[in-house]
Design a protein around this motif. Structure first.
Motif, mmCIF file in Angstrom:
data_model
loop_
_atom_site.group_PDB
_atom_site.id
_atom_site.type_symbol
_atom_site.label_atom_id
_atom_site.label_comp_id
_atom_site.label_asym_id
_atom_site.label_seq_id
_atom_site.Cartn_x
_atom_site.Cartn_y
_atom_site.Cartn_z
ATOM 1 N N ASP A 97 36.980 72.830 6.666
ATOM 2 C CA ASP A 97 37.443 71.575 6.128
ATOM 3 C C ASP A 97 36.863 70.441 6.617
ATOM 4 N N THR A 98 36.588 70.183 7.740
ATOM 5 C CA THR A 98 35.995 68.875 8.288
ATOM 6 C C THR A 98 34.787 69.196 8.951
ATOM 7 N N THR A 99 34.237 70.043 9.171
ATOM 8 C CA THR A 99 32.832 70.054 9.729
ATOM 9 C C THR A 99 31.900 70.914 8.719
ATOM 10 N N TYR A 100 30.877 70.296 8.643
ATOM 11 C CA TYR A 100 29.705 70.779 7.981
ATOM 12 C C TYR A 100 28.110 70.811 8.696
ATOM 13 N N GLU A 101 27.559 71.938 8.335
ATOM 14 C CA GLU A 101 26.070 71.884 8.683
ATOM 15 C C GLU A 101 25.151 71.326 7.892
ATOM 16 N N LEU A 102 24.415 70.250 8.473
ATOM 17 C CA LEU A 102 23.201 69.687 7.729
ATOM 18 C C LEU A 102 22.044 70.717 8.055
ATOM 19 N N GLY A 103 21.635 71.194 6.879
ATOM 20 C CA GLY A 103 20.489 72.232 6.822
ATOM 21 C C GLY A 103 19.583 72.170 5.623
ATOM 22 N N LYS A 104 18.564 72.903 5.805
ATOM 23 C CA LYS A 104 17.523 72.823 4.826
ATOM 24 C C LYS A 104 16.934 71.603 4.178
ATOM 25 N N MET A 105 16.728 70.692 5.327
ATOM 26 C CA MET A 105 16.150 69.380 4.919
ATOM 27 C C MET A 105 14.693 69.341 4.879
ATOM 28 N N ALA A 106 14.229 69.170 3.784
ATOM 29 C CA ALA A 106 12.860 69.317 3.559
ATOM 30 C C ALA A 106 12.183 68.171 2.839
ATOM 31 N N VAL A 107 10.922 67.592 3.060
ATOM 32 C CA VAL A 107 10.272 66.700 2.249
ATOM 33 C C VAL A 107 8.793 67.071 1.904
ATOM 34 N N GLU A 108 8.387 67.078 0.640
ATOM 35 C CA GLU A 108 7.311 67.507 0.190
ATOM 36 C C GLU A 108 6.155 66.972 1.091
ATOM 37 N N PRO A 109 5.178 67.428 1.920
ATOM 38 C CA PRO A 109 4.186 66.935 2.898
ATOM 39 C C PRO A 109 3.516 65.826 2.154
ATOM 40 N N THR A 110 3.235 65.722 0.925
ATOM 41 C CA THR A 110 2.371 64.609 0.524
ATOM 42 C C THR A 110 3.184 63.311 0.343
ATOM 43 N N PHE A 111 4.535 63.449 0.557
ATOM 44 C CA PHE A 111 5.492 62.410 0.609
ATOM 45 C C PHE A 111 6.103 61.952 1.663
ATOM 46 N N ASP B 53 11.344 76.507 -2.816
ATOM 47 C CA ASP B 53 9.995 76.039 -2.373
ATOM 48 C C ASP B 53 9.596 74.822 -1.294
ATOM 49 N N LEU B 54 10.370 74.119 -1.475
ATOM 50 C CA LEU B 54 10.554 72.832 -0.315
ATOM 51 C C LEU B 54 10.545 73.535 0.940
ATOM 52 N N ASN B 55 11.530 74.528 1.440
ATOM 53 C CA ASN B 55 11.973 74.964 2.342
ATOM 54 C C ASN B 55 10.987 75.992 2.991
ATOM 55 N N ILE B 56 10.512 76.975 2.003
ATOM 56 C CA ILE B 56 9.459 77.978 2.333
ATOM 57 C C ILE B 56 8.327 77.333 2.962
ATOM 58 N N ALA B 57 8.053 76.254 2.440
ATOM 59 C CA ALA B 57 6.652 75.381 2.754
ATOM 60 C C ALA B 57 6.716 75.069 4.277
ATOM 61 N N TRP B 58 7.899 74.392 4.706
ATOM 62 C CA TRP B 58 7.960 73.968 6.176
ATOM 63 C C TRP B 58 8.206 75.233 6.933
ATOM 64 N N LEU B 59 9.023 76.169 6.507
ATOM 65 C CA LEU B 59 9.371 77.321 7.525
ATOM 66 C C LEU B 59 7.855 78.069 7.823
ATOM 67 N N LYS B 60 7.174 78.116 6.741
ATOM 68 C CA LYS B 60 5.826 78.856 6.825
ATOM 69 C C LYS B 60 4.962 78.080 7.783
ATOM 70 N N LYS B 61 5.043 76.840 7.636
ATOM 71 C CA LYS B 61 3.963 76.094 8.346
ATOM 72 C C LYS B 61 4.246 76.143 9.796
ATOM 73 N N TYR B 62 5.689 76.070 10.252
ATOM 74 C CA TYR B 62 6.069 75.905 11.613
ATOM 75 C C TYR B 62 6.651 77.285 12.342
ATOM 76 N N PHE B 63 6.889 78.162 11.410
ATOM 77 C CA PHE B 63 7.881 79.095 11.832
ATOM 78 C C PHE B 63 7.577 80.400 10.829
ATOM 79 N N TYR B 64 8.760 81.217 10.465
ATOM 80 C CA TYR B 64 8.561 82.210 9.622
ATOM 81 C C TYR B 64 10.000 82.233 8.846
ATOM 82 N N VAL B 65 9.985 82.837 7.770
ATOM 83 C CA VAL B 65 11.441 82.791 6.907
ATOM 84 C C VAL B 65 12.194 83.916 7.459
#
Length: 155
Positions: free
Chosen positions: A72-86, A18-30
């Motif tokens: 093993d030594t590299t990770y992708e930071l992704g799907k970072m989202a914060v509820e808009p009211t916060f 839900d957190l991710n769908i909200a920002w994706l739909k606000k700025y882009f698309y899923v």
């Protein structure tokens, strides 16, 4: 602020979506990759050696991020989202600092992320924490991505 960062549990899968769908739909698309990561986050992230964490504030899930294993030594930071009211409460900063601390604790060498120049607040945050813009590869994981950033970790 009584914010705690907690690890993934199956009961939080819907909040992650839900957190991710909200920002994706606000700025882009899923996109198709989003659907895979969000619908089956346990299979596509956790079971592949990745991590998902949540920001909990006063008993409510208000933010999240994932660390998707590349190797093993590299990770992708992704799907970072914060509820808009916060937003504006530095929750994103707390989540990002937690991700960096975890990466260093695990002895990882690099974090990468894909973003968009349509998200200047996010880009500012990433730069503030030392991420540097690098050349985008041709075969991008997301159509919306027009910027790739990396952070070399000195452990």
């Amino acid at each position: 602020m009584s914010l705690t960062i907690i690890p993934y549990e199956p009961k939080y899968a819907q909040s992650f979506k839900d957190l991710n769908i909200a920002w994706l739909k606000k700025y882009f698309y899923v996109e198709a990759k989003d659907t895979i990561l969000l619908e089956k986050c346990e299979e596509s992230i956790i079971d592949q050696g990745g991590f998902i964490f949540f920001a909990r504030y006063k008993g409510q899930i208000v933010g999240c991020f994932s660390l998707i294993r590349i190797n093993d030594t590299t990770y992708e930071l992704g799907k970072m989202a914060v509820e808009p009211t916060f937003q504006g409460m530095k929750i994103g900063q707390r989540l990002l600092q937690f991700a960096l601390d975890l990466a260093k604790e695990k002895g990882w060498k690099k974090l990468v992320l894909y973003s968009s120049t349509k998200l200047p607040t996010a880009l500012h945050l990433y730069k503030k924490y030392g991420f540097k813009e690098v050349v985008l590869e041709n075969d991008l994981p997301y159509a919306r991505s027009d910027i790739k950033m990396e952070l070399e970790l000195n452990n």
